[in-house]
Scaffold this motif. Structure first.
Motif, PDB file in Angstrom:
ATOM      1  N   SER B   3       0.832  -1.198   0.000  1.00  0.00           N
ATOM      2  CA  SER B   3       0.000   0.000   0.000  1.00  0.00           C
ATOM      3  C   SER B   3       0.872   1.256   0.000  1.00  0.00           C
ATOM      4  CB  SER B   3      -0.935   0.005   1.203  1.00  0.00           C
ATOM      5  OG  SER B   3      -0.200   0.253   2.384  1.00  0.00           O
ATOM      6  N   ARG B   4       2.038   1.155   0.680  1.00  0.00           N
ATOM      7  CA  ARG B   4       2.939   2.303   0.687  1.00  0.00           C
ATOM      8  C   ARG B   4       3.491   2.529  -0.722  1.00  0.00           C
ATOM      9  NH1 ARG B   4       8.988   2.966   2.815  1.00  0.00           N
ATOM     10  NH2 ARG B   4       9.125   5.218   2.485  1.00  0.00           N
ATOM     11  N   LEU B   5       3.844   1.435  -1.388  1.00  0.00           N
ATOM     12  CA  LEU B   5       4.393   1.543  -2.741  1.00  0.00           C
ATOM     13  C   LEU B   5       3.366   2.170  -3.690  1.00  0.00           C
ATOM     14  CD1 LEU B   5       6.837   0.893  -4.551  1.00  0.00           C
ATOM     15  CD2 LEU B   5       5.722  -1.267  -5.078  1.00  0.00           C
ATOM     16  N   THR B   6       2.127   1.668  -3.619  1.00  0.00           N
ATOM     17  CA  THR B   6       1.117   2.221  -4.526  1.00  0.00           C
ATOM     18  C   THR B   6       0.847   3.692  -4.198  1.00  0.00           C
ATOM     19  OG1 THR B   6      -0.484   1.151  -3.073  1.00  0.00           O
ATOM     20  CG2 THR B   6      -0.185   0.174  -5.235  1.00  0.00           C
ATOM     21  N   ARG B   7       0.926   4.041  -2.912  1.00  0.00           N
ATOM     22  CA  ARG B   7       0.676   5.431  -2.536  1.00  0.00           C
ATOM     23  C   ARG B   7       1.785   6.338  -3.084  1.00  0.00           C
ATOM     24  NH1 ARG B   7       0.635   5.334   3.111  1.00  0.00           N
ATOM     25  NH2 ARG B   7       2.678   6.290   3.118  1.00  0.00           N
ATOM     26  N   ILE B   8       3.028   5.858  -2.978  1.00  0.00           N
ATOM     27  CA  ILE B   8       4.141   6.679  -3.476  1.00  0.00           C
ATOM     28  C   ILE B   8       4.087   6.785  -5.001  1.00  0.00           C
ATOM     29  CG2 ILE B   8       6.659   6.766  -3.756  1.00  0.00           C
ATOM     30  CD1 ILE B   8       6.948   5.890  -0.903  1.00  0.00           C
ATOM     31  N   VAL B   9       3.909   5.643  -5.660  1.00  0.00           N
ATOM     32  CA  VAL B   9       3.886   5.649  -7.129  1.00  0.00           C
ATOM     33  C   VAL B   9       2.689   6.449  -7.644  1.00  0.00           C
ATOM     34  CG1 VAL B   9       3.685   4.185  -9.181  1.00  0.00           C
ATOM     35  CG2 VAL B   9       5.191   3.507  -7.317  1.00  0.00           C
ATOM     36  N   GLY B  10       1.578   6.391  -6.904  1.00  0.00           N
ATOM     37  CA  GLY B  10       0.387   7.115  -7.345  1.00  0.00           C
ATOM     38  C   GLY B  10       0.327   8.550  -6.852  1.00  0.00           C
ATOM     39  N   SER B  11       1.380   9.015  -6.183  1.00  0.00           N
ATOM     40  CA  SER B  11       1.354  10.371  -5.616  1.00  0.00           C
ATOM     41  C   SER B  11       1.460  11.429  -6.705  1.00  0.00           C
ATOM     42  CB  SER B  11       2.510  10.537  -4.636  1.00  0.00           C
ATOM     43  OG  SER B  11       3.710  10.605  -5.357  1.00  0.00           O
ATOM     44  N   SER B  12       0.997  12.620  -6.385  1.00  0.00           N
ATOM     45  CA  SER B  12       1.050  13.720  -7.350  1.00  0.00           C
ATOM     46  C   SER B  12       2.482  13.976  -7.810  1.00  0.00           C
ATOM     47  CB  SER B  12       0.459  14.978  -6.720  1.00  0.00           C
ATOM     48  OG  SER B  12       1.051  15.219  -5.461  1.00  0.00           O
ATOM     49  N   ILE B  13       3.443  13.801  -6.905  1.00  0.00           N
ATOM     50  CA  ILE B  13       4.825  14.114  -7.264  1.00  0.00           C
ATOM     51  C   ILE B  13       5.385  13.082  -8.247  1.00  0.00           C
ATOM     52  CG2 ILE B  13       7.191  14.245  -6.354  1.00  0.00           C
ATOM     53  CD1 ILE B  13       6.076  15.754  -3.977  1.00  0.00           C
ATOM     54  N   VAL B  14       5.175  11.796  -7.976  1.00  0.00           N
ATOM     55  CA  VAL B  14       5.691  10.776  -8.894  1.00  0.00           C
ATOM     56  C   VAL B  14       4.973  10.854 -10.244  1.00  0.00           C
ATOM     57  CG1 VAL B  14       5.910   8.289  -9.279  1.00  0.00           C
ATOM     58  CG2 VAL B  14       6.588   9.268  -7.093  1.00  0.00           C
ATOM     59  N   LYS B  15       3.692  11.204 -10.218  1.00  0.00           N
ATOM     60  CA  LYS B  15       2.960  11.324 -11.485  1.00  0.00           C
ATOM     61  C   LYS B  15       3.563  12.417 -12.363  1.00  0.00           C
ATOM     62  CE  LYS B  15      -1.118  11.275  -9.493  1.00  0.00           C
ATOM     63  NZ  LYS B  15      -2.543  11.295  -9.162  1.00  0.00           N
ATOM     64  N   LYS B  16       3.900  13.549 -11.731  1.00  0.00           N
ATOM     65  CA  LYS B  16       4.474  14.609 -12.569  1.00  0.00           C
ATOM     66  C   LYS B  16       5.912  14.282 -12.955  1.00  0.00           C
ATOM     67  CE  LYS B  16       5.712  18.233  -9.396  1.00  0.00           C
ATOM     68  NZ  LYS B  16       5.678  19.665  -9.378  1.00  0.00           N
ATOM     69  N   GLN B  17       6.570  13.483 -12.113  1.00  0.00           N
ATOM     70  CA  GLN B  17       7.921  13.049 -12.498  1.00  0.00           C
ATOM     71  C   GLN B  17       7.859  12.042 -13.640  1.00  0.00           C
ATOM     72  OE1 GLN B  17       9.461  12.058  -8.582  1.00  0.00           O
ATOM     73  NE2 GLN B  17      10.382  14.093  -8.378  1.00  0.00           N
ATOM     74  N   ALA B  18       6.786  11.269 -13.687  1.00  0.00           N
ATOM     75  CA  ALA B  18       6.601  10.352 -14.825  1.00  0.00           C
ATOM     76  C   ALA B  18       6.397  11.165 -16.100  1.00  0.00           C
ATOM     77  CB  ALA B  18       5.403   9.445 -14.571  1.00  0.00           C
ATOM     78  N   MET B  19       5.656  12.261 -16.003  1.00  0.00           N
ATOM     79  CA  MET B  19       5.485  13.161 -17.156  1.00  0.00           C
ATOM     80  C   MET B  19       6.844  13.695 -17.579  1.00  0.00           C
ATOM     81  SD  MET B  19       2.404  13.360 -18.084  1.00  0.00           S
ATOM     82  CE  MET B  19       2.340  14.742 -19.206  1.00  0.00           C
ATOM     83  N   ALA B  20       7.647  14.074 -16.584  1.00  0.00           N
ATOM     84  CA  ALA B  20       8.951  14.682 -16.856  1.00  0.00           C
ATOM     85  C   ALA B  20       9.881  13.690 -17.556  1.00  0.00           C
ATOM     86  CB  ALA B  20       9.578  15.158 -15.543  1.00  0.00           C
ATOM     87  N   ILE B  21       9.964  12.477 -17.023  1.00  0.00           N
ATOM     88  CA  ILE B  21      10.906  11.499 -17.581  1.00  0.00           C
ATOM     89  C   ILE B  21      10.480  11.074 -18.986  1.00  0.00           C
ATOM     90  CG2 ILE B  21      11.827   9.156 -17.300  1.00  0.00           C
ATOM     91  CD1 ILE B  21      11.680   9.728 -14.203  1.00  0.00           C
ATOM     92  N   THR B  22       9.183  10.751 -19.153  1.00  0.00           N
ATOM     93  CA  THR B  22       8.735  10.360 -20.494  1.00  0.00           C
ATOM     94  C   THR B  22       8.922  11.533 -21.466  1.00  0.00           C
ATOM     95  OG1 THR B  22       6.477  10.924 -19.831  1.00  0.00           O
ATOM     96  CG2 THR B  22       7.060   8.595 -19.777  1.00  0.00           C
ATOM     97  N   GLY B  23       8.623  12.738 -20.989  1.00  0.00           N
ATOM     98  CA  GLY B  23       8.765  13.922 -21.837  1.00  0.00           C
ATOM     99  C   GLY B  23      10.203  14.133 -22.288  1.00  0.00           C
ATOM    100  N   LEU B  24      11.138  14.016 -21.347  1.00  0.00           N
ATOM    101  CA  LEU B  24      12.544  14.244 -21.696  1.00  0.00           C
ATOM    102  C   LEU B  24      13.046  13.151 -22.651  1.00  0.00           C
ATOM    103  CD1 LEU B  24      14.123  15.469 -18.325  1.00  0.00           C
ATOM    104  CD2 LEU B  24      13.621  16.820 -20.369  1.00  0.00           C
ATOM    105  N   LEU B  25      12.609  11.906 -22.418  1.00  0.00           N
ATOM    106  CA  LEU B  25      13.033  10.827 -23.325  1.00  0.00           C
ATOM    107  C   LEU B  25      12.453  11.049 -24.728  1.00  0.00           C
ATOM    108  CD1 LEU B  25      12.765   7.746 -20.926  1.00  0.00           C
ATOM    109  CD2 LEU B  25      14.856   8.752 -21.852  1.00  0.00           C
TER     110      LEU B  25
END
Lengths: 255, 225
Positions: B3-25
Motif C-alpha cells: 500500500s505504501r508503494l502504490t501510494r508513493i507511485v500514485g502520488s502527485s509528485i511521482v505522477k508529474k515526475q513520470a510526465m517529466a521522464i517520459t517527456g525528456l526521453l
C-alpha cells in the motif's frame, strides 16, 4: 499609484452564498464615498455597516490581524488572489489601488478541498490536516536555544526563514489553475528540512504530508508559478523542487 | 508494504515526475528523428538506406515498443492529471486573471498543444509509415522508396502548412515542458535555472526550425507545384 480623489464610487460584484449547501450567486452592490486610504477590508466593513443598517445580511469574510501576518484574509479580487498588488495580503491592499467608478469582482477561494462556509469564507482546515500529517518536529526542542549553539550555515538559515514566511493563507491554491497546494506544502517541508532540528524527520515528513495533500483532493502542479506570483510572502517555487527531491529521497531511503 | 508503494507511485509528485521522464526521453527521440530526416537533403539514396537500416533491424520492434510506451505513458498520464486537476476545482471562478508574473502562454496551453501534437502524430504515421509504398533499388538492395513518399506528400502546400503549424504547437509545448521537467524532477538552482529556462526555449526553436525546414525544402525542390 493611486489617485487624489477625495472619495470613490465603486460597483462591487460579490459572491453571496447563504451556507455550504446553498447554490450561491454574484450580487451587485454600489458603494459611494469610499476613501482611497481605506484598506480593502475596511471598504467591506463599510458595505457591511450599510447592509446591517438596512436590515440585510452582511457579507461574511475571513480576517484577523489586518497586519498581513496571520494568513486569515483571502479573497479573489478581480480574478487575482489578494488583488492586484504584489506581495500584499487583502488586508494590506488599499483602495488607492483602484479607480473611482471601478467594478470590483470579489469571490472566495475556490477549490474542492476548501468548501465554502458562507459568502467569501472558506474552510481551510485541509491545510491544518496537512500540517498534522507531518509538518512538525516530534521531540520537544525546549525553549529558544542560545544563538549559535547549533551552527547553521547562513544560507540555510535564510532559506528556511524565507520558507517559514508562509502564513498559510492559501492564495497559492486559489491562484493555481489546478488548485494545487504544492507551494504551501513545499514551504512547510522546506522550513524544517533546512534546519538540523527538522532534518531528522525529513524522510517521513515529505511522504506523509504529500500523501495527505493528495488525499484531500488538491490538484497537481504544472509548474506555471502563478502561486509564486500570487504569494503575499514571496515564497518561490524552488521550494517545490526541494519538496520533489525530499519526496524521492524519503521514498527511497525511509524504511 | 504494497500500500505504501502504490501510494508513493500514485502520488502527485511521482505522477508529474513520470510526465517529466517520459517527456525528456521523447525529446531525445525528437533529436534523433530530426537528425535522420536531414538525410533527405543529403541524398534520396542516403535517406532510403537509413530508413531501410532501421526497419530491417529486428531490434526495431523493441525500439518501437519502447517509443510507443513513452508516448502512451506521457499521453495517458497527461489525461489522468488534467482530469484530476479539473476535479480539484469543481466550481470555476467568475473572473480569473493571470498575474503576468507566473504562467505563460506556453504553460497555460500544455494540454492543447499536446493534443495538437497527438493529432499530428497519428496523421504523420498514416501519411508516412503507413503511407504510399514505393520501391527502389540502392546498391543492388531492394528497399522502400520512403524519400518519394515524403517528397510527394510535401508537394502540397497545405500539407507543408499543416506540418509547420503542428511543429509550432510542439515548440510551444517544449518551451514550457523541457524546463518544467527539470523542476518536477527536483532540479531548481539559482545559478542554472534561468539558463535552463532559456535553453528550453532555444531547444523548442531548434526543433521547430529544424523540422519545418524539411517540408519547405521538399516543396521547393519540386518547383513549388
Amino acid at each position: 499609484m493611486g489617485n487624489n480623489t477625495v472619495s470613490m464610487n465603486l460597483n462591487l460584484k460579490i459572491w453571496r452564498q447563504k451556507s455550504a449547501t446553498d447554490k450561491g450567486e454574484m450580487v451587485d452592490y454600489k458603494l459611494t464615498d469610499v476613501s482611497p486610504d481605506m484598506s480593502f477590508l475596511e471598504m467591506l466593513d463599510m458595505l457591511n455597516d450599510r447592509l446591517i443598517r438596512e436590515g440585510k445580511d452582511p457579507v461574511a469574510f475571513d480576517h484577523d490581524c489586518r497586519e498581513g501576518i496571520c494568513g486569515m484574509c483571502s479573497l479573489m479580487i478581480n480574478g487575482q488572489a489578494h488583488g492586484p498588488e504584489r506581495e500584499t495580503t487583502t488586508c494590506q491592499l488599499h483602495m488607492r489601488s483602484f479607480k473611482n467608478g471601478d467594478t470590483i469582482v470579489i469571490e472566495p477561494w475556490r477549490a474542492k478541498a476548501f468548501p465554502i462556509h458562507k459568502d467569501l469564507m472558506v474552510d481551510r482546515s485541509a491545510f491544518d490536516e496537512i500540517i498534522a500529517a507531518g509538518g512538525y518536529v516530534s521531540v520537544n526542542t525546549g525553549h529558544a536555544p542560545d544563538a549559535n549553539a547549533i551552527p547553521i550555515p547562513k544560507e540555510n538559515a535564510d532559506l528556511a526563514m524565507d520558507a517559514a514566511a508562509c502564513i498559510g493563507c492559501a492564495a497559492c491554491v486559489a491562484s493555481c489553475k489546478n488548485a494545487s497546494a504544492m507551494l504551501f506544502v513545499s514551504a512547510k517541508i522546506s522550513q524544517l528540512a533546512l534546519l538540523p532540528q527538522g532534518e531528522a524527520e525529513s524522510k517521513q515528513r515529505a511522504e506523509a504530508m504529500v500523501a495527505k495533500m493528495d488525499e484531500l483532493g488538491f490538484g497537481n502542479c504544472t509548474n506555471e508559478a502563478e502561486c509564486e506570483a500570487s504569494c503575499p510572502k514571496g515564497i518561490d517555487i524552488s521550494n517545490i523542487a526541494r519538496m520533489n527531491r525530499e519526496f524521492i529521497k524519503g521514498g527511497l531511503t525511509n524504511r | 508494504m504494497s500500500s505504501r508503494l502504490t501510494r508513493i507511485v500514485g502520488s502527485s509528485i511521482v505522477k508529474k515526475q513520470a510526465m517529466a521522464i517520459t517527456g525528456l526521453l521523447l525529446c531525445g527521440f525528437l533529436v534523433t528523428h530530426l537528425a535522420g530526416n536531414f538525410l533527405i537533403i543529403y541524398s534520396a539514396d542516403a535517406f532510403n538506406q537509413y530508413a531501410y537500416a532501421l526497419t530491417s533491424n529486428p531490434l526495431i520492434y523493441v525500439a518501437e515498443a519502447g517509443l510507443a510506451a513513452l508516448f502512451l505513458g506521457h499521453i495517458g498520464m497527461a489525461i489522468k492529471l488534467t482530469l484530476e486537476n479539473h476535479k480539484a476545482r469543481p466550481q470555476k471562478y467568475y473572473m480569473k486573471k493571470p498575474t503576468g508574473r507566473g504562467s505563460t502562454f506556453a504553460s497555460s496551453t500544455m494540454p492543447y498543444t499536446g493534443m495538437i501534437t497527438l493529432i499530428f502524430l497519428v496523421i504523420h504515421l498514416i501519411n508516412f509509415k503507413f503511407g504510399p509504398l514505393y520501391m527502389t533499388t540502392v546498391d543492388g538492395v531492394e528497399m522502400r522508396d520512403l524519400y518519394r513518399t515524403v517528397v510527394e506528400y510535401f508537394a502540397s502546400p497545405l500539407n507543408v502548412l499543416w506540418y509547420i503549424i503542428a511543429m509550432v504547437a510542439l515548440g510551444i509545448h517544449l518551451s514550457h515542458g523541457v524546463w518544467s521537467a527539470f523542476q518536477s524532477l527536483g532540479f531548481n538552482h539559482p545559478s542554472y535555472t534561468p539558463t535552463l529556462r532559456m535553453a528550453s526555449k532555444a531547444f523548442a526553436v531548434l526543433i521547430v526550425v529544424g523540422y519545418s525546414s524539411l517540408p519547405i525544402y521538399c516543396y521547393l525542390i519540386q518547383g513549388g507545384h
